[in-house]
Design a protein around this motif. Structure first.
Motif: not given
Length: 168
Positions: A65-74
């Motif tokens: 899982a990656f957080l980039g800014g305020e968005k988390t993607i898997t």
């Protein structure tokens, strides 16, 4: 030309992960920092920003899982993630097995924290997941080389991974 043989590089434990630094800003013109990472289940760094450096990841195995800014993607194996400089980010292995990835900094610099602030591997032991205190100790150890790494642990509430351990 820079050449790192298959058994080369410098291994350090950082944030509970095993990193093999294959190229660093100290190796030449500073154009790149290139790392192979092994991320145990539940491990990964606290939220941070690189003000002068972009960071990119290529996932070889596992689920991160990656957080980039305020968005988390898997991300799954084969995925590529790019984090532009100035972007708050972190990652965590949320799968059920160790994850492997390649990642790089352009230009190089943040990998110097791994080299000079990371833990030297101890045979027969496993890396320890770093908390905010251990992270601060590592940053103090490299303050004089300014590795372009600003931790923002107070923003960890933005990280919303699906599965894995709760955020620190």
């Amino acid at each position: 030309m820079l050449y790192t043989p298959a058994d080369g590089g410098i291994v350090r434990w950082v944030s509970g992960d095993v990193y093999r630094v294959l190229a660093s800003a100290e190796d030449g013109a500073g154009a790149i920092g290139f790392i192979e990472g092994q991320v145990p289940v539940g491990a990964g760094p606290l939220p941070h920003i690189h003000e002068r450096t972009d960071e990119s990841f290529f996932l070889l195995s596992g689920t991160i899982a990656f957080l980039g800014g305020e968005k988390t993607i898997t991300a799954e194996p084969g995925a590529f993630v790019h984090v532009p400089r100035g972007t708050l980010h972190r990652f965590m292995n949320v799968g059920d097995a160790e994850a492997r990835m390649l990642f790089f900094f352009t230009p190089g610099g943040p990998e110097l924290m791994f080299l000079h602030g990371g833990d030297k591997p101890e045979p027969g032991s496993a890396p320890v997941i770093w908390d905010a205190e251990r992270t601060a100790e590592a940053m103090a150890a490299v303050a004089d080389i300014n590795p372009d790494l600003v931790y923002r642990t107070e923003l960890d509430y933005l990280f919303k991974p699906e599965g894995g351990r709760p955020s620190i």
